[in-house]
Design a protein around this motif. Structure first.
Motif, PDB file in Angstrom:
ATOM      1  N   ARG A 125       0.416   1.744   2.637  1.00  0.00           N
ATOM      2  CA  ARG A 125       1.476   1.077   1.873  1.00  0.00           C
ATOM      3  C   ARG A 125       0.917   0.505   0.578  1.00  0.00           C
ATOM      4  O   ARG A 125       1.504   0.653  -0.487  1.00  0.00           O
ATOM      5  CB  ARG A 125       2.106  -0.055   2.679  1.00  0.00           C
ATOM      6  CG  ARG A 125       2.990   0.399   3.787  1.00  0.00           C
ATOM      7  CD  ARG A 125       3.636  -0.792   4.463  1.00  0.00           C
ATOM      8  NE  ARG A 125       3.773  -0.495   5.882  1.00  0.00           N
ATOM      9  CZ  ARG A 125       4.037  -1.389   6.796  1.00  0.00           C
ATOM     10  NH1 ARG A 125       4.174  -2.656   6.485  1.00  0.00           N
ATOM     11  NH2 ARG A 125       4.163  -1.030   8.063  1.00  0.00           N
ATOM     12  N   PHE A 126      -0.242  -0.171   0.679  1.00  0.00           N
ATOM     13  CA  PHE A 126      -0.853  -0.767  -0.513  1.00  0.00           C
ATOM     14  C   PHE A 126      -1.163   0.314  -1.539  1.00  0.00           C
ATOM     15  O   PHE A 126      -0.876   0.161  -2.722  1.00  0.00           O
ATOM     16  CB  PHE A 126      -2.123  -1.535  -0.135  1.00  0.00           C
ATOM     17  CG  PHE A 126      -2.795  -2.191  -1.316  1.00  0.00           C
ATOM     18  CD1 PHE A 126      -2.274  -3.349  -1.866  1.00  0.00           C
ATOM     19  CD2 PHE A 126      -3.940  -1.640  -1.865  1.00  0.00           C
ATOM     20  CE1 PHE A 126      -2.890  -3.954  -2.964  1.00  0.00           C
ATOM     21  CE2 PHE A 126      -4.566  -2.236  -2.956  1.00  0.00           C
ATOM     22  CZ  PHE A 126      -4.035  -3.397  -3.505  1.00  0.00           C
ATOM     23  N   ARG A 127      -1.759   1.407  -1.118  1.00  0.00           N
ATOM     24  CA  ARG A 127      -2.110   2.499  -2.040  1.00  0.00           C
ATOM     25  C   ARG A 127      -0.853   3.095  -2.686  1.00  0.00           C
ATOM     26  O   ARG A 127      -0.849   3.390  -3.877  1.00  0.00           O
ATOM     27  CB  ARG A 127      -2.894   3.597  -1.317  1.00  0.00           C
ATOM     28  CG  ARG A 127      -4.191   3.135  -0.751  1.00  0.00           C
ATOM     29  CD  ARG A 127      -5.252   2.863  -1.817  1.00  0.00           C
ATOM     30  NE  ARG A 127      -6.373   2.190  -1.193  1.00  0.00           N
ATOM     31  CZ  ARG A 127      -6.789   0.975  -1.505  1.00  0.00           C
ATOM     32  NH1 ARG A 127      -6.204   0.305  -2.461  1.00  0.00           N
ATOM     33  NH2 ARG A 127      -7.799   0.420  -0.900  1.00  0.00           N
TER      34      ARG A 127
ATOM     35  N   ARG B 179       9.731  -6.031   0.764  1.00  0.00           N
ATOM     36  CA  ARG B 179      10.231  -5.309   1.944  1.00  0.00           C
ATOM     37  C   ARG B 179       9.233  -4.254   2.410  1.00  0.00           C
ATOM     38  O   ARG B 179       9.037  -4.068   3.615  1.00  0.00           O
ATOM     39  CB  ARG B 179      11.585  -4.661   1.630  1.00  0.00           C
ATOM     40  CG  ARG B 179      12.714  -5.657   1.478  1.00  0.00           C
ATOM     41  CD  ARG B 179      14.100  -5.000   1.390  1.00  0.00           C
ATOM     42  NE  ARG B 179      14.136  -3.754   0.667  1.00  0.00           N
ATOM     43  CZ  ARG B 179      14.410  -3.618  -0.638  1.00  0.00           C
ATOM     44  NH1 ARG B 179      14.654  -4.684  -1.365  1.00  0.00           N
ATOM     45  NH2 ARG B 179      14.441  -2.425  -1.197  1.00  0.00           N
ATOM     46  N   SER B 180       8.596  -3.572   1.485  1.00  0.00           N
ATOM     47  CA  SER B 180       7.617  -2.543   1.858  1.00  0.00           C
ATOM     48  C   SER B 180       6.417  -3.144   2.558  1.00  0.00           C
ATOM     49  O   SER B 180       5.879  -2.569   3.507  1.00  0.00           O
ATOM     50  CB  SER B 180       7.164  -1.774   0.616  1.00  0.00           C
ATOM     51  OG  SER B 180       8.234  -1.055   0.061  1.00  0.00           O
ATOM     52  N   CYS B 181       5.977  -4.310   2.100  1.00  0.00           N
ATOM     53  CA  CYS B 181       4.840  -4.981   2.753  1.00  0.00           C
ATOM     54  C   CYS B 181       5.182  -5.378   4.182  1.00  0.00           C
ATOM     55  O   CYS B 181       4.341  -5.287   5.074  1.00  0.00           O
ATOM     56  CB  CYS B 181       4.425  -6.214   1.960  1.00  0.00           C
ATOM     57  SG  CYS B 181       3.639  -5.826   0.384  1.00  0.00           S
ATOM     58  N   LEU B 182       6.401  -5.814   4.393  1.00  0.00           N
ATOM     59  CA  LEU B 182       6.827  -6.262   5.723  1.00  0.00           C
ATOM     60  C   LEU B 182       7.167  -5.108   6.657  1.00  0.00           C
ATOM     61  O   LEU B 182       7.377  -5.316   7.845  1.00  0.00           O
ATOM     62  CB  LEU B 182       8.040  -7.187   5.601  1.00  0.00           C
ATOM     63  CG  LEU B 182       7.801  -8.506   4.877  1.00  0.00           C
ATOM     64  CD1 LEU B 182       9.110  -9.252   4.679  1.00  0.00           C
ATOM     65  CD2 LEU B 182       6.791  -9.350   5.632  1.00  0.00           C
TER      66      LEU B 182
ATOM     67  N   LEU C 103      -0.987  -7.725   4.386  1.00  0.00           N
ATOM     68  CA  LEU C 103      -0.399  -7.147   3.184  1.00  0.00           C
ATOM     69  C   LEU C 103       0.828  -7.966   2.835  1.00  0.00           C
ATOM     70  O   LEU C 103       1.726  -8.134   3.670  1.00  0.00           O
ATOM     71  CB  LEU C 103      -0.009  -5.677   3.407  1.00  0.00           C
ATOM     72  CG  LEU C 103       0.685  -4.981   2.235  1.00  0.00           C
ATOM     73  CD1 LEU C 103      -0.242  -4.879   1.028  1.00  0.00           C
ATOM     74  CD2 LEU C 103       1.174  -3.606   2.651  1.00  0.00           C
ATOM     75  N   CYS C 104       0.848  -8.495   1.619  1.00  0.00           N
ATOM     76  CA  CYS C 104       1.974  -9.341   1.239  1.00  0.00           C
ATOM     77  C   CYS C 104       2.194  -9.249  -0.269  1.00  0.00           C
ATOM     78  O   CYS C 104       1.232  -9.122  -1.031  1.00  0.00           O
ATOM     79  CB  CYS C 104       1.702 -10.793   1.631  1.00  0.00           C
ATOM     80  SG  CYS C 104       3.140 -11.888   1.430  1.00  0.00           S
ATOM     81  N   ALA C 105       3.434  -9.312  -0.666  1.00  0.00           N
ATOM     82  CA  ALA C 105       3.799  -9.385  -2.081  1.00  0.00           C
ATOM     83  C   ALA C 105       4.575 -10.673  -2.297  1.00  0.00           C
ATOM     84  O   ALA C 105       5.476 -10.999  -1.534  1.00  0.00           O
ATOM     85  CB  ALA C 105       4.651  -8.191  -2.483  1.00  0.00           C
ATOM     86  N   ARG C 106       4.198 -11.388  -3.319  1.00  0.00           N
ATOM     87  CA  ARG C 106       4.949 -12.582  -3.704  1.00  0.00           C
ATOM     88  C   ARG C 106       5.415 -12.376  -5.137  1.00  0.00           C
ATOM     89  O   ARG C 106       4.594 -12.057  -5.999  1.00  0.00           O
ATOM     90  CB  ARG C 106       4.065 -13.817  -3.596  1.00  0.00           C
ATOM     91  CG  ARG C 106       4.808 -15.062  -3.954  1.00  0.00           C
ATOM     92  CD  ARG C 106       4.420 -16.323  -3.224  1.00  0.00           C
ATOM     93  NE  ARG C 106       4.198 -16.149  -1.808  1.00  0.00           N
ATOM     94  CZ  ARG C 106       3.134 -16.624  -1.160  1.00  0.00           C
ATOM     95  NH1 ARG C 106       2.196 -17.272  -1.796  1.00  0.00           N
ATOM     96  NH2 ARG C 106       3.015 -16.459   0.139  1.00  0.00           N
TER      97      ARG C 106
END
Length: 125
Positions: free
Chosen positions: A85-87, A68-71, A36-39
């Motif tokens: 978290r993704f949902r 931060r939430s992804c990590l 799970l990652c956000a860029r």
């Protein structure tokens, strides 16, 4: 071997009532790979073109919350699974920073796929 992944574009809608937006990042989840990652990449000039008075610090802070939430850094999602978290991050909301609809695909490399999506959907040429 390729695995299913899901992604959503993170967008900034500076004046929700107008519905105008810019893409500012991508959130990618690949359950089989525990990924799970956000860029995010905020184009401040494009944001100011939509709203000259946009709160840049507030927008940057909200975008960083996705990362931060992804990590699993501090916050209410720390103890949640990656899928939860993704949902939570992709749940519809009517705020300045929000995600678009969730899409799916297949990938052998979630990190490379995330980079490809950011290049294609966020960066301007």
């Amino acid at each position: 071997m390729r695995d299913v992944y899901e992604y959503a574009v993170i967008r900034v809608v500076p004046r929700v009532e107008r519905g105008e937006l810019i893409n500012a990042g991508v959130l990618l989840y690949c359950q089989p790979r525990d990924y799970l990652c956000a860029r995010v990449e905020l184009d401040e000039a494009r944001l100011h073109a939509l709203d000259a008075h946009a709160d840049l610090d507030g927008v940057r802070h909200a975008l960083d919350a996705y990362r931060r939430s992804c990590l699993g850094e501090e916050g209410p999602l720390t103890k949640e699974s990656l899928g939860s978290r993704f949902r939570w991050l992709t749940a519809p909301r009517s705020t300045i920073v929000q995600t678009g609809p969730v899409h799916a695909g297949l990938t052998a490399d979630p990190e490379a796929e995330l980079e490809h999506l950011v290049t294609r959907l966020v960066r301007t040429l």
